[in-house]
Design a protein around this motif. Sequence first.
Motif, PDB file in Angstrom:
ATOM      1  N   ARG A  32      34.919  32.643  36.865  1.00 22.87           N
ATOM      2  CA  ARG A  32      33.489  32.360  36.700  1.00 22.87           C
ATOM      3  C   ARG A  32      33.192  31.578  35.418  1.00 22.87           C
ATOM      4  O   ARG A  32      32.057  31.227  35.151  1.00 22.87           O
ATOM      5  CB  ARG A  32      32.692  33.668  36.712  1.00 22.87           C
ATOM      6  CG  ARG A  32      32.482  34.189  38.141  1.00 22.87           C
ATOM      7  CD  ARG A  32      31.633  35.427  38.162  1.00 22.87           C
ATOM      8  NE  ARG A  32      32.308  36.558  37.569  1.00 22.87           N
ATOM      9  CZ  ARG A  32      33.223  37.293  38.225  1.00 22.87           C
ATOM     10  NH1 ARG A  32      33.533  37.018  39.464  1.00 22.87           N
ATOM     11  NH2 ARG A  32      33.822  38.305  37.625  1.00 22.87           N
ATOM     12  N   ALA A  33      34.220  31.312  34.638  1.00 25.07           N
ATOM     13  CA  ALA A  33      33.978  30.644  33.349  1.00 25.07           C
ATOM     14  C   ALA A  33      34.254  29.146  33.451  1.00 25.07           C
ATOM     15  O   ALA A  33      35.121  28.706  34.210  1.00 25.07           O
ATOM     16  CB  ALA A  33      34.889  31.258  32.286  1.00 25.07           C
ATOM     17  N   ASP A  34      33.510  28.389  32.672  1.00 18.96           N
ATOM     18  CA  ASP A  34      33.813  26.977  32.502  1.00 18.96           C
ATOM     19  C   ASP A  34      34.976  26.885  31.494  1.00 18.96           C
ATOM     20  O   ASP A  34      35.193  27.816  30.710  1.00 18.96           O
ATOM     21  CB  ASP A  34      32.553  26.291  31.958  1.00 18.96           C
ATOM     22  CG  ASP A  34      32.548  24.806  32.257  1.00 18.96           C
ATOM     23  OD1 ASP A  34      33.537  24.298  32.809  1.00 18.96           O
ATOM     24  OD2 ASP A  34      31.536  24.156  31.916  1.00 18.96           O
ATOM     25  N   PRO A 201      23.308  29.225  26.792  1.00 19.43           N
ATOM     26  CA  PRO A 201      24.094  28.891  27.986  1.00 19.43           C
ATOM     27  C   PRO A 201      25.595  29.195  27.860  1.00 19.43           C
ATOM     28  O   PRO A 201      26.216  29.643  28.821  1.00 19.43           O
ATOM     29  CB  PRO A 201      23.875  27.396  28.177  1.00 19.43           C
ATOM     30  CG  PRO A 201      22.793  26.984  27.249  1.00 19.43           C
ATOM     31  CD  PRO A 201      22.574  28.075  26.245  1.00 19.43           C
ATOM     32  N   LEU A 202      26.173  28.925  26.694  1.00 20.69           N
ATOM     33  CA  LEU A 202      27.629  29.057  26.595  1.00 20.69           C
ATOM     34  C   LEU A 202      28.006  30.169  25.616  1.00 20.69           C
ATOM     35  O   LEU A 202      27.751  30.067  24.406  1.00 20.69           O
ATOM     36  CB  LEU A 202      28.251  27.733  26.150  1.00 20.69           C
ATOM     37  CG  LEU A 202      28.019  26.550  27.104  1.00 20.69           C
ATOM     38  CD1 LEU A 202      28.567  25.262  26.510  1.00 20.69           C
ATOM     39  CD2 LEU A 202      28.653  26.833  28.469  1.00 20.69           C
ATOM     40  N   HIS A 204      31.298  32.205  24.307  1.00 18.05           N
ATOM     41  CA  HIS A 204      32.759  32.060  24.421  1.00 18.05           C
ATOM     42  C   HIS A 204      33.537  32.785  23.342  1.00 18.05           C
ATOM     43  O   HIS A 204      33.172  32.759  22.167  1.00 18.05           O
ATOM     44  CB  HIS A 204      33.190  30.597  24.546  1.00 18.05           C
ATOM     45  CG  HIS A 204      32.597  29.633  23.564  1.00 18.05           C
ATOM     46  ND1 HIS A 204      33.365  28.958  22.667  1.00 18.05           N
ATOM     47  CD2 HIS A 204      31.324  29.205  23.379  1.00 18.05           C
ATOM     48  CE1 HIS A 204      32.585  28.134  21.970  1.00 18.05           C
ATOM     49  NE2 HIS A 204      31.356  28.274  22.374  1.00 18.05           N
ATOM     50  N   HIS A 219      33.485  35.149  29.230  1.00 17.68           N
ATOM     51  CA  HIS A 219      32.036  34.985  29.390  1.00 17.68           C
ATOM     52  C   HIS A 219      31.815  33.678  30.142  1.00 17.68           C
ATOM     53  O   HIS A 219      32.556  33.387  31.064  1.00 17.68           O
ATOM     54  CB  HIS A 219      31.365  35.026  28.012  1.00 17.68           C
ATOM     55  CG  HIS A 219      31.468  36.381  27.355  1.00 17.68           C
ATOM     56  ND1 HIS A 219      30.583  37.396  27.596  1.00 17.68           N
ATOM     57  CD2 HIS A 219      32.382  36.889  26.484  1.00 17.68           C
ATOM     58  CE1 HIS A 219      30.916  38.468  26.895  1.00 17.68           C
ATOM     59  NE2 HIS A 219      32.019  38.185  26.209  1.00 17.68           N
ATOM     60  N   SER A 220      30.813  32.896  29.733  1.00 19.05           N
ATOM     61  CA  SER A 220      30.537  31.681  30.518  1.00 19.05           C
ATOM     62  C   SER A 220      31.501  30.538  30.208  1.00 19.05           C
ATOM     63  O   SER A 220      31.568  29.559  30.949  1.00 19.05           O
ATOM     64  CB  SER A 220      29.088  31.242  30.303  1.00 19.05           C
ATOM     65  OG  SER A 220      28.786  31.223  28.926  1.00 19.05           O
TER      66      SER A 220
END
Length: 387
Positions: A32-34, A201-202, A204, A219-220
């Motif tokens: 699910r992470a970028d 938004p990010l 990390h 996380h994201s």
Amino acid sequence: MYQPSESSPTSASVDLTALAQNVAHVRRLAPRADVLAVVKANAYGHGAIEISHALQKLAVRRFGVATVDEGIALRQAGIQDTILVMGATVPAQFTELVAHRLTPVLYRTDLIPTFAAHARTAPTPYPVHIKVETGMGRLGVSPHELLELLSRSELRGPLRLEGLMTHLADADNRDAGQTEEQLARFQQVLNQVQIRGLAIPLIHVANSAGIIKYPTSLHSLVRPGIMLYGYHTLSKDTQTPELQPILTWKTTIAHVHTISPGGSVSYNRTFIASRQTRVAVLPVGYADGYNRLLSNRGQVLIGGRRVPVIGRVCMDMTMVDITDVPGVQVGEEAILIGQQSSERITASDLAAWQQTIPYEILCAIGSRVPRRYLPLDSPAGAASQSS
Ligand SMILES: Cc1ncc(COP(=O)(O)O)c(C=O)c1O
């Protein structure tokens, strides 16, 4: 800039298909992470520009560097995606940083107004990330400072808080204590952010060891470095993915001679032959990153066998004992890192011989060593060269 030639007898080849497989491991572990690919220090010695271009083809759109200059080099090579400067930046670099649309990690309270003053020229609020110190003992604002910072007007004006991060100090250790503490501290910070109704938004935290071992660190966004290049430093009893080292480092035997018992090899005569000894001279030395600590300790692969380094590693040459490998000739290949027949030497082996970590081995491979690239999904052999 210095350009090693294509005909150099010592070179490194980088397998971009293996890189793709390592990226797939990151995505499987953090679905699910970028992904922000850490390509600082010339992509850990592999060539930041070529690695970043290959990663773009694999749909990676974020890159992490340590310095403003590393970021500018990527921009000048045509990388238009997000480039996060994760290391220590100083205000004297902010004008250039903004001019090249690099994203800074702000790690001290006073950097917020200083950077905001530089970012005012940007047409839209300038994205920044803030680093929170949770136990690395390095860069970052304290959790308490962060909570004060979140109400600052700059973060609603010239700046836009795009990311919040921390860095794990001990995630590759068998003992999880320090990492769990860091993750708990960071979670408390995130709770406070949420209570204030802020959407960042990010978020990390995870480096390679975090991605592999700590699902709660995901996380994201994730920040893999060493695992992209095929290595990790987790303990043997940790369940790890089948990462593939992407770099092979080889050289070509330049000279073969025989010395009698009592004869010596290299500076300071640290190797004295106890038997009739065949010596192969390799055109690689500590100026290429083949560390002097490998003197009388390292091994290389020749003729599918491990042979020992004898005598001191010199600046440009290294000698190995080939007495037990019959028929070795000048011009034959010697593998410093990589596979030959069924034998393999990895950067982790060199690290063990030098009492360091594979990171340092890879980063140390020098600018004299041309890097050749095996393209994505192509059979080994069709290498393109770059330096
Ligand atoms: C801030 C930060 N994030 C991520 C990484 C990547 O770490 P690793 O190579 O262990 O995955 C590094 C590398 O040191 C780093 O400094």
